[in-house]
Enzyme design. Structure first.
Site, PDB file in Angstrom:
ATOM      1  N   GLY B 191     -28.172  34.272  14.343  1.00 32.77           N
ATOM      2  CA  GLY B 191     -28.340  35.553  15.034  1.00 32.77           C
ATOM      3  C   GLY B 191     -28.235  36.740  14.113  1.00 32.77           C
ATOM      4  O   GLY B 191     -28.481  36.637  12.909  1.00 32.77           O
ATOM      5  N   LEU B 217     -33.570  30.266  18.564  1.00 33.37           N
ATOM      6  CA  LEU B 217     -33.326  31.147  17.432  1.00 33.37           C
ATOM      7  C   LEU B 217     -32.430  30.483  16.362  1.00 33.37           C
ATOM      8  O   LEU B 217     -31.316  30.068  16.660  1.00 33.37           O
ATOM      9  CB  LEU B 217     -32.649  32.443  17.935  1.00 33.37           C
ATOM     10  N   ASP B 218     -32.939  30.416  15.153  1.00 35.24           N
ATOM     11  CA  ASP B 218     -32.180  29.890  14.012  1.00 35.24           C
ATOM     12  C   ASP B 218     -31.744  28.443  14.201  1.00 35.24           C
ATOM     13  O   ASP B 218     -30.776  27.995  13.593  1.00 35.24           O
ATOM     14  CB  ASP B 218     -30.959  30.781  13.728  1.00 35.24           C
ATOM     15  N   GLU B 219     -32.456  27.720  15.052  1.00 37.69           N
ATOM     16  CA  GLU B 219     -32.079  26.336  15.336  1.00 37.69           C
ATOM     17  C   GLU B 219     -33.113  25.334  14.829  1.00 37.69           C
ATOM     18  O   GLU B 219     -32.975  24.141  15.071  1.00 37.69           O
ATOM     19  CB  GLU B 219     -31.882  26.142  16.850  1.00 37.69           C
TER      20      GLU B 219
END
Lengths: 274, 274, 274, 274
Positions: B191, B217-219
């Site tokens: 994040g 997100l960011d995964e």
């Protein structure tokens, strides 16, 4: 002799402290300081030639430092520690070896295990081992653990892969005196089975974190961290094995830093003066 | 010429594939394979002397490999890429330099920025720059972005410190073709403001992670990660500055691996055959 | 069971070997190979499910491999080792711990020291210690050393900070079976007092190197190396202390690689298949 | 404003200096010091809030410091540099980018190349490029080089993969003002073709070293070093390619340290105050 100072920052602190020591003819052999400009905090670590120590220094420092200053004067003797373990040998064995050869800056008083498997290695180094199995409920277990631990005098409790969670009450009783090794690069993979979590996430590096224990699980001030590569060919078991090497190294390093009075805690962080 | 194969594992795959190439007199100059024993998946990357390539190989491979096998035969020409940026220059400049000197295994088609500041550096390298400001709402912005991007032919979209979150629809349209650099050691500090988060947590190492972008997100699957030490003296600004070096290096490395067809994706992970 | 193969390279080797094993229904659980294109050499390491081993495999391999091929079939039992030491405890203690907990892939037969100080730690682990002091001349010393060492059966001699130089005759007798840890990043600082040399030169990193011993001092094939930072504040004593950590780690890693049959020697180099 | 001090050590130096600045109401925003106890040398770097600077400080410092003290008061403006190159682009391009975005703490005055290939990249950044080919003999070449270089005012000469050896006379003319990047972990592999040498020796790590140039080839004071792994699969060409990344990073780091006045030289070593 080691002097550590932690206080609110103000102009002229270094000048005042070093002038005081010069006036008392105390010979500074090493000095590190740090100012946290955000929190306006001053941290200093001094090594002084023991032969030149004037013991009125504590009082004199109190007078020149801001109110509420934390001053510790440490004769440089070994810290006393109690080590808590479960089944894994690697961190404990490393501590026992360093203890045996006097390179730990600490003296192991005893080892307490909630399993009995590590008694043998303690026996081989003539270190008392107490078997406190997890039986009954958590409260009962912790009471027995507490009784055992408190039958010794100690400066620090070291959790060397101790796989039980301690209650808030227990942790508060030994505030900033419990050091844990967590087998991940915190804050990634806090809680249980960090290598399993790391495997599932497909990370390319795995780590280990030594930290002070607080009431919030794996959330205490971090003392030292390190990582190693973990490629796609690593199974969970490979990660565990590789991780043990780094856990051992990180805990050893963190303990040395703490026992040599190099670690200062403020907010939820540490300052490490090397 | 590069051949990559991803399929369910079965006994004798290496023997069968290498026998096939030997039979066709195709000269293997490099070969790496990996078997994921948990998922029973087989991954292979072959470099073959271009002069010896028999183009019927694709069909022949299809016949000897398990059903559903993924086979890609790549002539080894440069991938085409579009780069998305915001204001920070470091990753973009590094990509432009490597592009200019032909060491990226890719050809930059254009750069798209939601700010205009990086137009100048693109001009200097004769790379088209498109200014797509964030105006109106997110949907409107993304439509304009999409139109600009899709006016080019490209293999990959590279987010080189592009500070806008893309919608699920956008991401799915270019599934496994968008690569992002995140300025933390994921999954720690996903994040916004990862350096701020790292500073607050008092970590001793900071990192960067290059990953495929997915809806979460960011995964997405991690391609490469690296870390650098960040002591107690680091302010957030120091972390940002130090982090830029590692972001640049990690993204460069990840892009090279992807563009050289060394990265395989399965579940939410990557296999990287080097 | 582990199979290692080293031979001149030729097209189709992987295909032939894997076909042979498939034909014999031997189940390959891990396979790594490397081709040195300059020397035209082929290296392969196979792990085979022990239950599926057909012992005629050696002969069959001989038939399909080029003349002069080196083939070793290793049942995967622990290697036997003899450890030579002087006064420093760190490498020895680490080996004894790993030996005690069966994670070394080897069994320590005995320890031989030219000083007596490390007898105590061996006693604590029930490992025979032989005191062979340096008295008389070098020839006399080495004869006594040889007699002691050869009273045991062993696969490898490990020099764990053994501070005496062995003669060419001694080294040749155990060709490619002696492993040493040198306390520098070879080829920098070969010979005596590497930390002193490193200090004088003002290097910013210090290292350790594990290598096979050959007739030329510190010139044998390198198995593993690692480094750590050493800033301007490091005295020679600090370098020694910091270096001990890395010496221990590098030797442990090199031994594990050798004992797991992952290290191949050619010319004056090694191939390490992990 | 940055103040750097280098002098023989004596008790009370820190107290005296900090008292002087306090008296003058100069606000210290950062301070690092180091004492070399072997050479009895004192090193200090101060950052002072520019608005509070009292310019009589130089004279006052001279009075309280030991004779022969080196005092430099640096307004914190960018250093002026001239960059010498041959054919390889990686270090130069990195310097040009940092120069362009003002993160180098220096301003590139011009680039001088003994080949012309790097003129284009300089043109793109509006940096003058001078082509000084190696023609005639070494003396003639160096005279032309000197004339070109000295037509600019500069603080430092940066050898960014400049593949010609400079004469003793040239080096002495710019004593401690020439910085070189050597593509090995010095003192290993000094001289020509370090990657070839590393390949022959079979090292497992390769490195890069940034150092001041002295009369003795590759023997000057080391500023920064770093290494990366280089497995058995690395050809000389692979080493060159991988090495370029580390050369770029090490030179960038060394330049930043020097230009920020963090590097002190004594004997053949450096002290780096960060």
């Amino acid at each position: 002799m080691i002097i550590v100072i932690q206080c609110t920052d103000q102009i002229g602190l270094v000048a005042a402290i070093s002038a005081l020591l010069a006036e008392k003819k105390m010979n500074i052999t090493a000095m590190q300081e740090h100012v946290d400009n955000v929190e306006k905090l001053f941290f200093m670590r001094l090594e002084v030639d023991g032969a030149t120590v004037d013991h009125s220094i504590y009082k004199d420092l109190e007078q020149i430092l801001p109110k509420g200053a934390l001053i510790k004067i440490n004769p440089g003797t070994a810290k006393k520690i109690v080590v808590l373990v479960t089944k894994e040998y690697h961190c404990l064995a490393d501590i026992l070896i360093r203890n045996h050869f006097n390179t730990l800056s600490a003296a192991v008083q005893c080892v307490v295990g909630n399993h009995i498997v590590l008694k043998d290695i303690c026996d081989r180094f003539d270190i008392p081992f107490h078997y406190v199995p997890f039986e009954g409920d958590a409260v009962d277990f912790e009471n027995r653990l507490l009784n055992t631990v408190e039958s010794y005098e100690f400066d620090y409790l070291v959790l060397a892969k101790f796989m039980r969670i301690l209650s808030g009450g227990f942790v508060e009783r030994f505030s900033r005196r419990i050091i844990n090794i967590h087998h991940s690069f915190l804050p990634a993979f806090a809680g249980a089975s960090p290598y399993r979590q790391a495997y599932e996430r497909g990370v390319k590096l795995i780590g280990a974190t030594a930290h002070y224990v607080t009431n919030e699980l794996d959330e205490g001030p971090i003392i030292a961290q390190q990582i190693i590569p973990a490629g796609h060919s690593f199974t969970v078991a490979d990660m565990v094995k590789a991780g043990q090497e780094i856990e051992t190294a990180v805990l050893a390093r963190a303990l040395k830093l703490v026992f040599d009075d190099r670690v200062f805690v403020f907010k939820n962080k540490t300052v490490v003066l090397e």
